[in-house]
Write an enzyme that holds these catalytic residues in place. Structure first.
Site, mmCIF file in Angstrom:
data_model
loop_
_atom_site.group_PDB
_atom_site.id
_atom_site.type_symbol
_atom_site.label_atom_id
_atom_site.label_comp_id
_atom_site.label_asym_id
_atom_site.label_seq_id
_atom_site.Cartn_x
_atom_site.Cartn_y
_atom_site.Cartn_z
ATOM 1 N N LYS A 53 4.311 0.697 -27.446
ATOM 2 C CA LYS A 53 3.725 0.413 -26.132
ATOM 3 C C LYS A 53 2.735 1.512 -25.748
ATOM 4 O O LYS A 53 1.639 1.246 -25.247
ATOM 5 C CB LYS A 53 4.835 0.256 -25.081
ATOM 6 C CG LYS A 53 5.634 -1.044 -25.281
ATOM 7 C CD LYS A 53 6.929 -1.133 -24.477
ATOM 8 C CE LYS A 53 7.670 -2.438 -24.817
ATOM 9 N NZ LYS A 53 8.943 -2.610 -24.108
ATOM 10 N N GLN A 97 12.735 0.763 -20.310
ATOM 11 C CA GLN A 97 13.131 0.118 -21.564
ATOM 12 C C GLN A 97 14.616 -0.246 -21.540
ATOM 13 O O GLN A 97 15.457 0.589 -21.205
ATOM 14 C CB GLN A 97 12.810 1.050 -22.745
ATOM 15 C CG GLN A 97 13.020 0.425 -24.110
ATOM 16 C CD GLN A 97 12.082 -0.740 -24.410
ATOM 17 O OE1 GLN A 97 10.946 -0.782 -23.961
ATOM 18 N NE2 GLN A 97 12.566 -1.711 -25.163
ATOM 19 N N ASP A 120 7.213 -6.013 -16.414
ATOM 20 C CA ASP A 120 8.108 -6.802 -17.262
ATOM 21 C C ASP A 120 8.440 -8.152 -16.616
ATOM 22 O O ASP A 120 8.964 -9.047 -17.272
ATOM 23 C CB ASP A 120 9.445 -6.058 -17.465
ATOM 24 C CG ASP A 120 9.471 -5.199 -18.711
ATOM 25 O OD1 ASP A 120 8.892 -5.615 -19.728
ATOM 26 O OD2 ASP A 120 10.092 -4.116 -18.662
#
Ligand code: GUN
Length: 285
Positions: A53, A97, A120
């Site tokens: 990422k 995460q 997200d």
């Protein structure tokens, strides 16, 4: 006849190329899109994802900052960091995460992220907007899958779409996105009876269960589009999907490989959401 191989790597590269231009445009308005990535503990898979990422941010010209916290981090410390990032002007997107270590409460962490910065699309407000068909942010993996289906050339409207897996991150939102495009959607899971028969109906089959190679060629309708979200490491270290590629490739019309299929698309869609986050926050200033 063997299936067309849909290269997520190539589609992702194309998307990232066009995002570079959008970042350039934002920079000319004095805005540098910024992503904060939070990782807790030392799960090796999470470390690899976070590195990918960050690398994608660099490629596109997005500013990124990493917060690598120890396994012993407390819930209160993590919440305090999220609240700080919510206020931070140079951070437009926040990504924590998952999975978090067991002693931490994931739900509370997600609920604390400012929905405008939730790239997200895990916050209940964003999940609700997806359900209503009015999303600000699309969830990264399901959105990446939609791009790959588009790449196969199939028109989703009216087609039998079968999603195997009902997770909050992939299966459930995937079903919503397919429904939004007028697919006839069935969700299968561990209690589904006759999985083979249901899968065999699918014109579009999306598999996201995290079980190596559970979908085999005999479960696929000839000519179907098969999207494999799985990433499983076998004991011999080989990386395989949830679909048994070698038998499926002889039946499907189009199929994604693992690796090089959905994985790179998830990251490209995260970059897209981060650019969008900067645009949204520019407009609301
Ligand atoms: N863990 C596995 N997939 C994801 C994802 O898309 N986002 C985050 N934050 N964690 C994950």
């Amino acid at each position: 006849m063997t299936a067309k191989i849909i290269s997520g790597k190539q589609v992702a590269a194309r998307i990232k190329e066009s995002l570079k231009n959008e970042v350039g445009l934002l920079k000319s308005k004095g805005i540098l899109p910024g992503l904060a990535v939070v990782i807790v503990g030392s799960d090796p898979a999470s470390r690899i994802y976070v590195n990918s990422k960050k690398k994608a941010c660099e490629e596109i010209g997005i500013y990124s900052e990493e917060y690598a916290l120890s396994e012993e981090t407390t819930q209160e410390e993590l919440l305090r960091l999220v609240r700080t990032l919510n206020e931070k002007k140079d951070v437009h997107g926040i990504l924590v995460q998952l999975p978090l270590p067991n002693h931490l409460n994931e739900k509370e962490v997600i609920n604390t992220i400012n929905p405008d910065k939730d790239v997200d699309a895990f916050h209940p407000i964003n999940v609700g907007k997806i359900m209503l068909g009015e999303p600000d942010y699309l969830p990264c993996t399901p959105a990446g899958v939609m791009e790959l289906i588009k790449e196969s050339g199939i028109d989703i409207a009216g087609k039998e779409c079968v999603v195997v897996g009902r997770s909050n991150i992939v299966g459930k939102p995937q079903a919503m996105l397919l429904l939004q495009q007028h697919g006839t959607v069935t969700i299968c899971h561990s209690r589904t009876k006759n999985l083979k028969e249901v899968c065999k109906r699918a014109d579009i089959l999306v598999v996201a269960v995290g079980k190596p190679q559970i979908i085999t060629g005999d479960m696929i309708k000839p000519g179907a589009v098969v999207i494999d979200v799985g990433m499983n490491r076998l004991e011999n270290r080989k990386l395989v999907g949830d679909v048994e590629f070698d038998s499926a490739v002889n039946v499907a019309g189009a199929i994604t490989p693992v690796p090089g299929g959905v994985g790179p698309m998830t990251i490209a869609m995260l970059m897209k959401n981060t650019v969008k986050a900067a645009q949204i926050q520019l407009l609301s200033k």
